[in-house]
Design a protein around this motif. Structure first.
Motif, PDB file in Angstrom:
ATOM      1  N   VAL A 402      -0.282   6.914   6.432  1.00  0.00           N
ATOM      2  CA  VAL A 402       0.923   7.408   5.908  1.00  0.00           C
ATOM      3  C   VAL A 402       0.607   8.992   5.204  1.00  0.00           C
ATOM      4  O   VAL A 402      -0.744   8.870   4.568  1.00  0.00           O
ATOM      5  N   PRO A 403       1.309   9.749   4.966  1.00  0.00           N
ATOM      6  CA  PRO A 403       0.687  11.365   4.685  1.00  0.00           C
ATOM      7  C   PRO A 403       0.331  11.110   3.090  1.00  0.00           C
ATOM      8  O   PRO A 403       0.907  10.522   2.305  1.00  0.00           O
ATOM      9  N   LEU A 404      -0.813  11.476   2.766  1.00  0.00           N
ATOM     10  CA  LEU A 404      -1.245  11.579   1.457  1.00  0.00           C
ATOM     11  C   LEU A 404      -0.305  12.365   0.636  1.00  0.00           C
ATOM     12  O   LEU A 404      -0.363  11.843  -0.573  1.00  0.00           O
ATOM     13  N   GLU A 405       0.512  13.407   0.826  1.00  0.00           N
ATOM     14  CA  GLU A 405       1.388  14.097   0.020  1.00  0.00           C
ATOM     15  C   GLU A 405       2.579  13.014  -0.391  1.00  0.00           C
ATOM     16  O   GLU A 405       3.593  13.524  -0.950  1.00  0.00           O
ATOM     17  N   GLN A 406       2.741  11.925   0.465  1.00  0.00           N
ATOM     18  CA  GLN A 406       3.922  10.955   0.198  1.00  0.00           C
ATOM     19  C   GLN A 406       3.284   9.516  -0.391  1.00  0.00           C
ATOM     20  O   GLN A 406       4.150   8.793  -0.637  1.00  0.00           O
ATOM     21  N   THR A 407       1.805   9.614  -0.731  1.00  0.00           N
ATOM     22  CA  THR A 407       1.322   8.722  -1.445  1.00  0.00           C
ATOM     23  C   THR A 407       1.210   8.961  -2.698  1.00  0.00           C
ATOM     24  O   THR A 407       0.617   9.799  -3.194  1.00  0.00           O
ATOM     25  N   VAL A 408       2.125   8.144  -3.698  1.00  0.00           N
ATOM     26  CA  VAL A 408       2.178   8.526  -5.124  1.00  0.00           C
ATOM     27  C   VAL A 408       0.851   8.383  -5.697  1.00  0.00           C
ATOM     28  O   VAL A 408       0.449   9.130  -6.634  1.00  0.00           O
ATOM     29  N   ALA A 409       0.343   7.040  -5.566  1.00  0.00           N
ATOM     30  CA  ALA A 409      -0.923   6.741  -6.268  1.00  0.00           C
ATOM     31  C   ALA A 409      -1.402   5.671  -5.861  1.00  0.00           C
ATOM     32  O   ALA A 409      -0.938   4.793  -4.824  1.00  0.00           O
ATOM     33  N   GLY A 410      -2.546   4.892  -6.399  1.00  0.00           N
ATOM     34  CA  GLY A 410      -3.174   3.560  -5.887  1.00  0.00           C
ATOM     35  C   GLY A 410      -3.868   2.960  -6.785  1.00  0.00           C
ATOM     36  O   GLY A 410      -4.380   3.571  -7.885  1.00  0.00           O
ATOM     37  N   VAL A 411      -4.283   1.668  -6.439  1.00  0.00           N
ATOM     38  CA  VAL A 411      -5.151   0.979  -7.110  1.00  0.00           C
ATOM     39  C   VAL A 411      -6.308   0.361  -6.275  1.00  0.00           C
ATOM     40  O   VAL A 411      -5.845  -0.011  -5.202  1.00  0.00           O
ATOM     41  N   ASN A 412      -7.431   0.715  -6.585  1.00  0.00           N
ATOM     42  CA  ASN A 412      -8.684   0.330  -5.902  1.00  0.00           C
ATOM     43  C   ASN A 412      -9.388  -0.793  -6.445  1.00  0.00           C
ATOM     44  O   ASN A 412      -9.699  -0.844  -7.902  1.00  0.00           O
ATOM     45  N   MET A 413      -9.669  -2.115  -5.949  1.00  0.00           N
ATOM     46  CA  MET A 413     -10.227  -3.136  -6.318  1.00  0.00           C
ATOM     47  C   MET A 413     -11.620  -3.465  -5.686  1.00  0.00           C
ATOM     48  O   MET A 413     -11.671  -3.523  -4.435  1.00  0.00           O
ATOM     49  N   ASP A 414     -12.743  -3.470  -6.544  1.00  0.00           N
ATOM     50  CA  ASP A 414     -14.001  -3.500  -6.011  1.00  0.00           C
ATOM     51  C   ASP A 414     -14.795  -4.339  -6.851  1.00  0.00           C
ATOM     52  O   ASP A 414     -15.209  -3.814  -8.083  1.00  0.00           O
ATOM     53  N   ALA A 415     -15.413  -5.366  -6.620  1.00  0.00           N
ATOM     54  CA  ALA A 415     -16.322  -6.444  -7.198  1.00  0.00           C
ATOM     55  C   ALA A 415     -15.716  -6.834  -8.464  1.00  0.00           C
ATOM     56  O   ALA A 415     -15.979  -6.307  -9.659  1.00  0.00           O
ATOM     57  N   LEU A 416     -14.570  -7.603  -8.386  1.00  0.00           N
ATOM     58  CA  LEU A 416     -14.020  -8.164  -9.536  1.00  0.00           C
ATOM     59  C   LEU A 416     -15.034  -9.156 -10.503  1.00  0.00           C
ATOM     60  O   LEU A 416     -15.776  -9.861 -10.109  1.00  0.00           O
ATOM     61  N   SER A 417     -14.941  -8.805 -11.713  1.00  0.00           N
ATOM     62  CA  SER A 417     -15.751  -9.613 -12.731  1.00  0.00           C
ATOM     63  C   SER A 417     -15.415 -11.112 -13.076  1.00  0.00           C
ATOM     64  O   SER A 417     -14.263 -11.455 -13.297  1.00  0.00           O
TER      65      SER A 417
END
Length: 565
Positions: A402-417
């Motif tokens: 999906v186009p990045l200019e239509q991507t509002v924001a995001g959440v990255n999840m890496d190695a939860l504690s």
């Protein structure tokens, strides 16, 4: 993590940061549409089951291009379907990511010739290395050694460690991190103790190749690297995956590698130099590269295999503005088979890193589906080859579904504690963007607080998949577990992190433990759920704060499109 531009003047007050005059960050934040969101019905049992399954020996460490990787992809599609997602790539669950795997073996010693002195260093204990070139063998012979400080060429900072140097036929010896990493504050030409991208090993190899070097050797130093030699040796041994290049890597160095610090000291001493003195000189503006008056040689054989790995893409369509997207990301891959531990176990299972984050995609997707559609669409992206240099997310960033200019924001999840419940969360990149307003609201609802990254010198912001989007302007959250534990406070939090880093990170002991305390994970999942849903219900487009390094990318991206932003 973001970029932004304005298109509809009549709607400008509704769009966060949408101002031709670059409003003050606080004033802009006040215009954000931050909706209240109820807690999600998130299944910890799903979290446990998916984490346990993905990190079992059956999946062989989830290396891309292996049977374990194929099993992972099939399993994730099954789990995405059960969560209620729809295929996210034009009817397909997958995005193909073309990769090449290079397995190097039969390493010759690394020999150094300096006048009448000759040194020899063994692979593994003293040095490690590989090649990005798709070739049957590497023969580095009598390549001149040049100490190039931190290996940085940054015209905007008036800094060039390669000034006046032709690197043809030469090997660059490079310090890890960047010049002001020992600063007590996060201020300086390279943000003080807060690492910039110039401090990352990926950049140093890229720049050495641009300079035409034969090879690049980074001097390992545990504190500025933020990990021990065991991590380097484990990560750089065995098959290495890279994005396929049209020239098959011909424009890359013959050898990219690391040497132990004491090895570097011996080399410097043998060539009449003092490593400590050279390190001090490299910190200062105007540093000039130093010809060490010596050469190195080594060689090894390669087995080259090209293959496609895959990103897994699922979507929950929005019911009002479905062509605006909020992104959840996590990497599904790990190291596969790696250096065996003292029990003979050679599977790097990657339970924490990153079966937990991948499981979170599934659990949060199911909760979002159960809560009903949001105004904006939500994309759930499990990316490949993060451990090989963010390759899956980088490929998606260059070839977005999906186009990045239509991507509002995001959440990255890496190695939860799995340290247990905490009073806070650790925020990488806090203060960079207007996403902080959403985070503050979500944490307030949960009775927790945000803590800035206590180790900005480690450059964690550049070491996970959100960076592939942030550098292209998309605002991304990267939030780690808290440091101030309910049971034991900051001392217990630091002890957990130290134990994980020293004993399990990128090693065979990162395995599923049925005795884990999942209470903290449950809290963090609620936070990730709230953040994604708030963004998906909001009408705002949060921007990077004025002056941030990624703001220009957001504005350029948005200005090139009539849709989004």
């Amino acid at each position: 993590m973001l970029r932004f531009a304005c298109f509809a003047a009549a709607a400008s007050l509704m769009l966060a940061g949408c101002s031709d005059s670059a409003e003050d960050a606080d004033q802009a934040a006040a215009t954000l549409d931050i909706p209240e969101v109820a807690p999600g019905d998130i299944s910890l049992e799903t979290m446990k089951e998916v984490t346990k399954t993905l990190s079992s020996d059956e999946f062989e460490g989830r290396a891309p291009g292996t049977p374990g990787g194929a099993k992972t992809l099939e399993y994730l599609v099954e789990q995405f379907k059960q969560a209620g997602l729809e295929p996210g790539n034009k009817g397909s669950w997958y995005q193909d990511v073309p990769l090449v795997e290079i397995t190097s073996e039969n390493f010759q010693p690394l020999t150094v010739n300096g006048g009448d002195k000759k040194l020899s260093f063994s692979y593994g204990d003293d040095w490690v290395g590989t090649t990005y070139r798709e070739t049957d063998s590497i023969a580095l012979k009598d390549s001149e050694l040049v100490f190039v400080g931190y290996g940085i060429n940054a015209p905007e900072k008036n800094w060039n460690d390669y000034a006046g140097l032709d690197m043809t036929g030469k090997t660059a010896v490079i310090l890890v991190n960047d010049p002001d990493w020992e600063s007590e504050a996060s201020e300086g030409p390279f943000n003080g103790k807060a690492m910039t991208y110039y401090g990352r090993w990926t950049y140093k190899y890229e720049e050495a190749a641009r300079q035409g070097a034969d090879a690049a050797l980074i001097i390992h130093d545990t504190y500025p690297a933020s990990y021990g030699w065991n991590v380097v040796e484990s990560s750089w041994s065995g098959p290495q995956a890279y994005a396929q290049r049209k020239d098959k890597g011909a424009d890359q160095t013959m050898l990219n590698g690391w040497v132990q610090k004491d090895v570097a000291m011996k080399i410097m001493s043998a060539t009449g130099h003092d490593l400590g003195d050279l390190m001090e000189a490299a910190k200062k503006p105007g540093f000039e590269p130093v010809d060490l008056g010596a050469s190195i040689s080594t060689g090894f054989d390669n087995t080259v295999r090209t293959f496609d790995s895959k990103n897994v893409v699922g979507v929950l369509p929005g019911n009002e503005r479905p062509d605006e997207y909020v992104l959840y990301t996590a990497h599904w891959d790990h190291l596969g088979h790696c250096k065996a531990d003292d029990t003979g176990d050679d599977i790097c299972n990657g339970a924490v890193d990153n079966a937990t984050g991948t499981a979170a995609l599934v659990a949060i997707a199911a909760a979002q589906k159960k809560a009903g559609p949001t105004a904006r669409s939500q994309v759930f992206l499990a990316v490949t080859a993060e451990e090989s240099g963010l390759l899956g997310s980088e490929y998606y960033g260059a070839n977005p579904v999906v186009p990045l200019e239509q991507t509002v924001a995001g959440v990255n999840m890496d190695a939860l504690s799995l340290a247990g419940e905490a009073k806070d969360v650790t925020v990488m990149g806090m203060g960079k963007s207007q996403l902080d307003g959403f985070l503050e609201s979500a944490l307030k609802a949960e009775g927790r607080v945000a803590t800035a990254d206590p180790e900005p010198q480690n450059g964690y912001y550049y070491r996970s998949d959100h960076f592939s989007f942030a550098k292209r302007g998309v605002p991304m959250f990267y939030i780690d577990g808290g440091q101030d534990l309910v049971d034991g406070g900051t001392e217990a939090g630091a002890a957990y992190q130290a134990d994980y880093t020293e004993n399990r990170y990128h090693g065979p002991k990162d395995e599923y433990d049925p005795n884990w305390d999942w209470n903290g994970v449950g809290k963090d999942l609620q936070l990730f759920y709230r953040l994604g849903r708030m963004l998906a219900m909001s009408s705002s487009w949060p921007n990077w704060n004025d002056g941030d390094e990624f703001r220009a990318a957001r504005e350029e991206s948005c200005a090139a499109s009539d849709a989004g932003c």
